[in-house]
Design a protein around this motif. Sequence first.
Motif, PDB file in Angstrom:
ATOM      1  N   PHE A 215      12.433  73.610  39.087  1.00 38.03           N
ATOM      2  CA  PHE A 215      13.226  73.768  40.307  1.00 38.03           C
ATOM      3  C   PHE A 215      13.884  75.135  40.321  1.00 38.03           C
ATOM      4  O   PHE A 215      14.377  75.613  39.302  1.00 38.03           O
ATOM      5  CB  PHE A 215      14.315  72.687  40.394  1.00 38.03           C
ATOM      6  CG  PHE A 215      13.777  71.292  40.476  1.00 38.03           C
ATOM      7  CD1 PHE A 215      13.384  70.752  41.687  1.00 38.03           C
ATOM      8  CD2 PHE A 215      13.645  70.518  39.333  1.00 38.03           C
ATOM      9  CE1 PHE A 215      12.872  69.463  41.757  1.00 38.03           C
ATOM     10  CE2 PHE A 215      13.142  69.231  39.396  1.00 38.03           C
ATOM     11  CZ  PHE A 215      12.753  68.707  40.615  1.00 38.03           C
TER      12      PHE A 215
ATOM     13  N   GLY B  58      10.900  73.079  44.623  1.00 35.97           N
ATOM     14  CA  GLY B  58      10.376  72.339  43.481  1.00 35.97           C
ATOM     15  C   GLY B  58       8.906  72.645  43.289  1.00 35.97           C
ATOM     16  O   GLY B  58       8.168  72.834  44.258  1.00 35.97           O
TER      17      GLY B  58
ATOM     18  N   ILE C 191      16.307  74.513  47.928  1.00 33.18           N
ATOM     19  CA  ILE C 191      15.736  74.390  46.577  1.00 33.18           C
ATOM     20  C   ILE C 191      14.217  74.297  46.691  1.00 33.18           C
ATOM     21  O   ILE C 191      13.699  73.629  47.590  1.00 33.18           O
ATOM     22  CB  ILE C 191      16.290  73.127  45.873  1.00 33.18           C
ATOM     23  CG1 ILE C 191      17.812  73.216  45.749  1.00 33.18           C
ATOM     24  CG2 ILE C 191      15.650  72.926  44.512  1.00 33.18           C
ATOM     25  CD1 ILE C 191      18.548  72.172  46.545  1.00 33.18           C
TER      26      ILE C 191
ATOM     27  N   TRP D  49      18.344  62.665  43.689  1.00 30.67           N
ATOM     28  CA  TRP D  49      18.197  63.579  42.555  1.00 30.67           C
ATOM     29  C   TRP D  49      18.096  62.893  41.198  1.00 30.67           C
ATOM     30  O   TRP D  49      18.253  63.530  40.159  1.00 30.67           O
ATOM     31  CB  TRP D  49      19.344  64.595  42.566  1.00 30.67           C
ATOM     32  CG  TRP D  49      19.284  65.411  43.809  1.00 30.67           C
ATOM     33  CD1 TRP D  49      19.991  65.217  44.964  1.00 30.67           C
ATOM     34  CD2 TRP D  49      18.415  66.515  44.058  1.00 30.67           C
ATOM     35  NE1 TRP D  49      19.622  66.141  45.902  1.00 30.67           N
ATOM     36  CE2 TRP D  49      18.657  66.949  45.377  1.00 30.67           C
ATOM     37  CE3 TRP D  49      17.451  67.179  43.274  1.00 30.67           C
ATOM     38  CZ2 TRP D  49      17.970  68.023  45.946  1.00 30.67           C
ATOM     39  CZ3 TRP D  49      16.774  68.240  43.842  1.00 30.67           C
ATOM     40  CH2 TRP D  49      17.036  68.652  45.161  1.00 30.67           C
TER      41      TRP D  49
ATOM     42  N   LEU E  88      20.157  70.431  38.620  1.00 26.83           N
ATOM     43  CA  LEU E  88      19.209  71.537  38.746  1.00 26.83           C
ATOM     44  C   LEU E  88      19.304  72.504  37.572  1.00 26.83           C
ATOM     45  O   LEU E  88      18.326  73.170  37.229  1.00 26.83           O
ATOM     46  CB  LEU E  88      19.451  72.278  40.064  1.00 26.83           C
ATOM     47  CG  LEU E  88      19.139  71.461  41.328  1.00 26.83           C
ATOM     48  CD1 LEU E  88      19.633  72.189  42.566  1.00 26.83           C
ATOM     49  CD2 LEU E  88      17.649  71.168  41.430  1.00 26.83           C
TER      50      LEU E  88
END
Length: 204
Positions: A138, A155, A153, A64, A123
């Motif tokens: 996101f 994207g 999630i 991340w 996020l």
Amino acid sequence: MPAVLSALLVMAAGCHRWESGAGPEERHSANADRGELSLLLGAGDLGAGWHEDDARAGLAPWPWEQDSCPDYRSSDYPAKSHRRTAVERYYRLSDRSSRAHHVVETYEPGWAERNVDDVRRVLLRCASYPVLGSQVSFDVVDPHYLKGAGMLIRGRIGHADVPNTVTYFVMLKRGETVSTVRLPDPGSQAVVDSIAARAVARLG
């Protein structure tokens, strides 16, 4: 380039960072045993037409990292420095039109849950930002995915003149182990759920 942004752009461009310059010493390490490597999905778990690269052991980058996000500061996310191991594998379709990735991280006691908190904050802080003429965003599709086993999630890279690029991220936690699968949009939630269920099964 940050790992998450690189992942999204790579899927749009049809190339992958591991294909250039990753020598044998970078692909394999004594840090991971067979048990940890067995936590990674096989190509067959993704469906027909997928092929896998060698598993890469050692300490893979945190999935991340987002240095291109104006509100991202790596030091704000301490959990990643408390990983014991991180193994990863890349996948490609036969026609090389799409890529996928799976990383499994093992944390020091108590830090896997803190890692989940760190991801949630990333996020929130980097929910949407411009990069290279495109808009990266996101959305947390399900914060309690698979009955609380993890998060789902979505994207996106928004382009002015071509369709958006969509990638799904499935993050799962079992004890001090965190499994993150990155998939190009298969066009079906059922396909994503099926792959996620296989990743959960790998965690035992």
